[in-house]
Motif scaffolding. Structure first.
Motif, PDB file in Angstrom:
ATOM      1  N   GLU A 418     -35.277  35.077 -65.999  1.00  0.00           N
ATOM      2  CA  GLU A 418     -34.520  34.961 -66.574  1.00  0.00           C
ATOM      3  C   GLU A 418     -32.712  35.281 -66.574  1.00  0.00           C
ATOM      4  O   GLU A 418     -32.002  34.990 -66.823  1.00  0.00           O
ATOM      5  CB  GLU A 418     -33.897  35.708 -67.982  1.00  0.00           C
ATOM      6  CG  GLU A 418     -34.845  35.945 -69.486  1.00  0.00           C
ATOM      7  CD  GLU A 418     -35.954  36.829 -68.855  1.00  0.00           C
ATOM      8  OE1 GLU A 418     -37.015  37.639 -69.787  1.00  0.00           O
ATOM      9  OE2 GLU A 418     -36.938  36.866 -67.721  1.00  0.00           O
ATOM     10  N   LEU A 419     -32.896  35.924 -65.518  1.00  0.00           N
ATOM     11  CA  LEU A 419     -31.640  36.593 -64.503  1.00  0.00           C
ATOM     12  C   LEU A 419     -31.068  35.110 -63.529  1.00  0.00           C
ATOM     13  O   LEU A 419     -29.817  35.828 -62.681  1.00  0.00           O
ATOM     14  CB  LEU A 419     -31.952  37.673 -63.931  1.00  0.00           C
ATOM     15  CG  LEU A 419     -32.052  39.310 -65.031  1.00  0.00           C
ATOM     16  CD1 LEU A 419     -32.330  40.244 -63.759  1.00  0.00           C
ATOM     17  CD2 LEU A 419     -30.813  39.763 -65.284  1.00  0.00           C
ATOM     18  N   GLY A 420     -31.767  34.918 -63.070  1.00  0.00           N
ATOM     19  CA  GLY A 420     -31.745  33.248 -62.324  1.00  0.00           C
ATOM     20  C   GLY A 420     -30.472  33.056 -61.979  1.00  0.00           C
ATOM     21  O   GLY A 420     -29.568  33.105 -61.805  1.00  0.00           O
ATOM     22  N   PRO A 421     -30.246  32.314 -63.328  1.00  0.00           N
ATOM     23  CA  PRO A 421     -28.666  31.922 -63.466  1.00  0.00           C
ATOM     24  C   PRO A 421     -27.548  32.466 -63.064  1.00  0.00           C
ATOM     25  O   PRO A 421     -26.218  32.264 -62.916  1.00  0.00           O
ATOM     26  CB  PRO A 421     -28.810  31.319 -64.912  1.00  0.00           C
ATOM     27  CG  PRO A 421     -30.494  31.049 -65.612  1.00  0.00           C
ATOM     28  CD  PRO A 421     -30.946  32.234 -65.049  1.00  0.00           C
ATOM     29  N   LEU A 422     -27.821  33.685 -63.339  1.00  0.00           N
ATOM     30  CA  LEU A 422     -26.927  34.478 -63.551  1.00  0.00           C
ATOM     31  C   LEU A 422     -26.355  35.776 -62.050  1.00  0.00           C
ATOM     32  O   LEU A 422     -25.494  36.566 -61.630  1.00  0.00           O
ATOM     33  CB  LEU A 422     -26.859  35.855 -64.838  1.00  0.00           C
ATOM     34  CG  LEU A 422     -27.679  35.343 -65.986  1.00  0.00           C
ATOM     35  CD1 LEU A 422     -27.489  36.598 -67.111  1.00  0.00           C
ATOM     36  CD2 LEU A 422     -26.595  34.619 -66.759  1.00  0.00           C
ATOM     37  N   LEU A 423     -27.573  35.869 -61.365  1.00  0.00           N
ATOM     38  CA  LEU A 423     -27.250  36.426 -59.934  1.00  0.00           C
ATOM     39  C   LEU A 423     -26.578  36.160 -58.910  1.00  0.00           C
ATOM     40  O   LEU A 423     -25.785  36.960 -58.747  1.00  0.00           O
ATOM     41  CB  LEU A 423     -28.341  36.142 -59.046  1.00  0.00           C
ATOM     42  CG  LEU A 423     -29.946  37.032 -59.770  1.00  0.00           C
ATOM     43  CD1 LEU A 423     -31.053  37.028 -59.463  1.00  0.00           C
ATOM     44  CD2 LEU A 423     -29.227  38.843 -59.762  1.00  0.00           C
ATOM     45  N   PRO A 424     -25.632  34.419 -59.041  1.00  0.00           N
ATOM     46  CA  PRO A 424     -25.070  34.243 -58.086  1.00  0.00           C
ATOM     47  C   PRO A 424     -23.583  35.385 -58.675  1.00  0.00           C
ATOM     48  O   PRO A 424     -22.920  35.247 -57.669  1.00  0.00           O
ATOM     49  CB  PRO A 424     -24.921  32.437 -57.788  1.00  0.00           C
ATOM     50  CG  PRO A 424     -26.434  32.123 -58.507  1.00  0.00           C
ATOM     51  CD  PRO A 424     -26.249  32.960 -59.197  1.00  0.00           C
ATOM     52  N   ALA A 425     -23.441  34.927 -59.759  1.00  0.00           N
ATOM     53  CA  ALA A 425     -22.364  35.153 -60.386  1.00  0.00           C
ATOM     54  C   ALA A 425     -21.879  36.836 -60.031  1.00  0.00           C
ATOM     55  O   ALA A 425     -21.358  37.487 -60.084  1.00  0.00           O
ATOM     56  CB  ALA A 425     -21.754  34.863 -61.669  1.00  0.00           C
ATOM     57  N   ALA A 426     -23.486  37.553 -60.357  1.00  0.00           N
ATOM     58  CA  ALA A 426     -23.420  38.641 -60.760  1.00  0.00           C
ATOM     59  C   ALA A 426     -22.909  38.740 -59.539  1.00  0.00           C
ATOM     60  O   ALA A 426     -22.459  40.556 -59.342  1.00  0.00           O
ATOM     61  CB  ALA A 426     -24.413  38.832 -61.302  1.00  0.00           C
ATOM     62  N   SER A 427     -23.967  38.680 -58.412  1.00  0.00           N
ATOM     63  CA  SER A 427     -23.913  39.244 -56.718  1.00  0.00           C
ATOM     64  C   SER A 427     -22.419  39.069 -56.231  1.00  0.00           C
ATOM     65  O   SER A 427     -21.645  40.279 -55.433  1.00  0.00           O
ATOM     66  CB  SER A 427     -24.589  38.514 -56.364  1.00  0.00           C
ATOM     67  OG  SER A 427     -24.574  37.503 -56.455  1.00  0.00           O
ATOM     68  N   ALA A 473     -23.360  44.444 -62.857  1.00  0.00           N
ATOM     69  CA  ALA A 473     -22.626  42.943 -63.448  1.00  0.00           C
ATOM     70  C   ALA A 473     -23.522  41.995 -64.363  1.00  0.00           C
ATOM     71  O   ALA A 473     -23.531  41.372 -64.311  1.00  0.00           O
ATOM     72  CB  ALA A 473     -22.430  42.459 -62.249  1.00  0.00           C
ATOM     73  N   LEU A 474     -25.354  43.061 -64.408  1.00  0.00           N
ATOM     74  CA  LEU A 474     -26.117  42.546 -65.240  1.00  0.00           C
ATOM     75  C   LEU A 474     -26.277  42.907 -66.121  1.00  0.00           C
ATOM     76  O   LEU A 474     -25.988  44.094 -66.396  1.00  0.00           O
ATOM     77  CB  LEU A 474     -27.540  42.206 -64.151  1.00  0.00           C
ATOM     78  CG  LEU A 474     -27.501  41.344 -62.687  1.00  0.00           C
ATOM     79  CD1 LEU A 474     -28.526  41.127 -62.009  1.00  0.00           C
ATOM     80  CD2 LEU A 474     -27.506  39.727 -63.482  1.00  0.00           C
ATOM     81  N   PRO A 475     -27.147  42.071 -67.205  1.00  0.00           N
ATOM     82  CA  PRO A 475     -27.312  42.117 -68.423  1.00  0.00           C
ATOM     83  C   PRO A 475     -28.750  42.810 -68.266  1.00  0.00           C
ATOM     84  O   PRO A 475     -29.763  42.865 -67.562  1.00  0.00           O
ATOM     85  CB  PRO A 475     -27.479  41.148 -69.284  1.00  0.00           C
ATOM     86  CG  PRO A 475     -28.197  40.144 -68.577  1.00  0.00           C
ATOM     87  CD  PRO A 475     -27.423  40.891 -67.184  1.00  0.00           C
TER      88      PRO A 475
END
Length: 484
Positions: A418-427, A473-475
């Motif tokens: 579930e975190l795959g699409p969110l990781l670039p912006a979060a990192s 930065a991640l849910p």
């Protein structure tokens, strides 16, 4: 023919306790600047937290004995650092590390944090260059140059200085189980030159392709391309390089990292080692063993070299890039005996030999026992940082699964899908740079949730802060969401 090997019992350790080994390089420097160097080393250890506030220091007599310096020098050092506020001392109760004022830290925002200007880069394969033993290396250089005869400053033997080859042969036999005599070893400018020489040899003898581990080191492909060879990726599974897939390629040479595969962290199983050697026997082929991270083992006994099992089927190579510094450009190649003479001649015409002064210094460094001490020092630091990264992930990102943690300078971290699409912006917001496993596959394949995290070059506080910032930065993702 399989060659067995045994490791002699380790010598009795006469080093001081680990807390004070960080002062040993400064203590071994020239007498004129010894107090200054010791003071600088002790201040740095206190500032960085390597000596924590409240740590009781040894008595002046005990520390002087451990460092092999005068008690008066240690007394002066304690008095100076007490006056500066680094130490505290009370009559009859000893000397202690003082609590320094803490530098203010900006809180990590949890809601929509802004992009950080400071980036923590979990780049794999990078050692902590601040651990390079400058004082001890300088002392080795000065002593080696003083002893070198004038004739040694001519163009050197392309195979390497005899005294360095003798010291390296002893080290590799003792620590890695390599079957080698001093005359069977070539000193190289790192593993890169060793691979280049082997690639040109194979091309000269009619080979047009070489098998590389997939995933594997991206630096190998251009080296062999420059040597005129086509690189053929062969998959790595949970036991190592796949021998069935290797046989299907039809190639007769392959590069392997059996002690700690890069980047997966897999240690080749005994069965897989045997299968690869059988492939080499059957095809009259060559296995090129890159002993990547072979000296840094944390949770299991060191694994001996593949070369030790079949010296005529394996070309063994390694370097000091992780233990000392890549910039020294010091490495070695132990080829099968039938390849040695041609490889030495090829090296002669490629560089006319390695730098004499650095070779002589390294030989002195090895003979003095400083290199073994440096390996122990690095091992302790890197294990501490590995443990800090695992602990930080377990605390702040418990849904992340780690692997490849038993050795080396990096690990594999698998995030929930579930975190795959969110990781670039979060990192990016957290100021953290992550390297996807797909960067090391051929061709590059997307791996949006699997990353290679290098930790050796990062301090424990930075590792902890970076993981906490990334988590902020991640849910929140429950641990049960990770597929097993």
């Amino acid at each position: 023919m399989q060659t067995s090997w045994t490791t002699p019992p380790p010598p009795r350790d006469t080093d001081p306790s680990p807390a004070w080994e960080l002062l040993l390089p400064a203590a071994s420097g020239p007498p004129r600047g010894r107090r200054r160097e010791l003071g600088a080393a002790l201040r740095a250890a206190i500032r960085t937290g390597r000596l924590a506030a409240g740590t009781r220091l040894p008595s002046t007599r005990d520390l002087a004995r451990d460092l092999r310096v005068s008690r008066g020098l240690v007394s002066e050092l304690y008095a100076q650092l007490t006056a500066e506020g680094y130490l505290t001392s009370r009559q009859g109760s000893g000397t202690w590390v003082a609590r320094l004022p803490a530098a203010p830290e900006a809180p990590v925002p949890r809601a929509h944090p802004q992009t950080s200007s400071a980036v923590t880069d979990f780049r794999p394969g990078l050692p902590d260059l601040s651990l390079f033993p400058r004082s001890a290396w300088s002392a080795a250089q000065r002593g080696a140059l003083a002893r070198l005869p004038d004739a040694a400053l001519d163009y050197p033997d392309p195979q390497g200085l005899p005294e360095l080859r003798a010291a390296l042969a002893e080290l590799l036999s003792r620590r890695r189980g390599v079957v080698v005599e001093p005359d069977g070893l070539i000193v190289c400018s790192g593993v890169a030159q060793a691979l280049t020489l082997l690639g040109r040899f194979l091309k000269h003898h009619g080979q047009d392709a070489i098998a590389l581990e997939d995933p594997g080191s991206p630096s190998e492909f251009p080296l062999f391309t420059a040597a005129g060879l086509r690189s053929v990726p062969v998959p790595v599974d949970t036991e190592g390089l796949d021998p069935v897939a290797l046989a299907a390629t039809g190639v007769r040479a392959a590069v392997v990292t059996p002690a700690h595969q890069f980047p997966t962290g897999i240690v080749h199983s005994p069965e897989r080692r045997a299968a690869l050697l059988e492939w080499a026997r059957r095809t009259h082929g060559l296995l090129i063993e890159d002993d990547y991270d072979g000296d840094f083992r944390y949770d299991r006994a060191p694994v001996g070299s593949l070369q030790g099992l079949a010296p005529e089927l394996v070309a063994y190579t390694g370097s000091v890039s992780k233990s000392l510094a890549p910039g020294l450009r010091l490495g070695w190649l132990v080829p099968p005996s039938g390849m040695l003479a041609e490889l030495v001649e090829a090296k002669r015409y490629s560089d006319l030999g390695n730098t004499v002064a650095e070779q002589a210094a390294f030989a002195a460094f090895l003979r003095s026992g400083r290199y073994d001490r440096q390996l122990r020092l690095c091992q302790r630091h890197y294990r501490t940082r590995r443990d800090a990264l695992i602990s930080a992930l377990a605390t702040h990102l418990p849904a992340v699964r780690t692997s490849g943690i038993a050795a080396g300078l990096h690990l594999i971290a698998e995030f929930p899908t579930e975190l795959g699409p969110l990781l670039p912006a979060a990192s990016a917001r957290a100021g953290v740079r992550l390297r996807p496993l797909g960067d090391y596959t051929a061709p590059a394949r997307p791996t949006p949730t699997v990353f290679v995290l290098g930790y050796a070059h990062l301090g424990v506080p930075e590792i902890t802060r970076a993981v906490a910032a990334l988590a902020a930065a991640l849910p929140d993702i429950p641990v049960s969401s990770v597929a097993v």
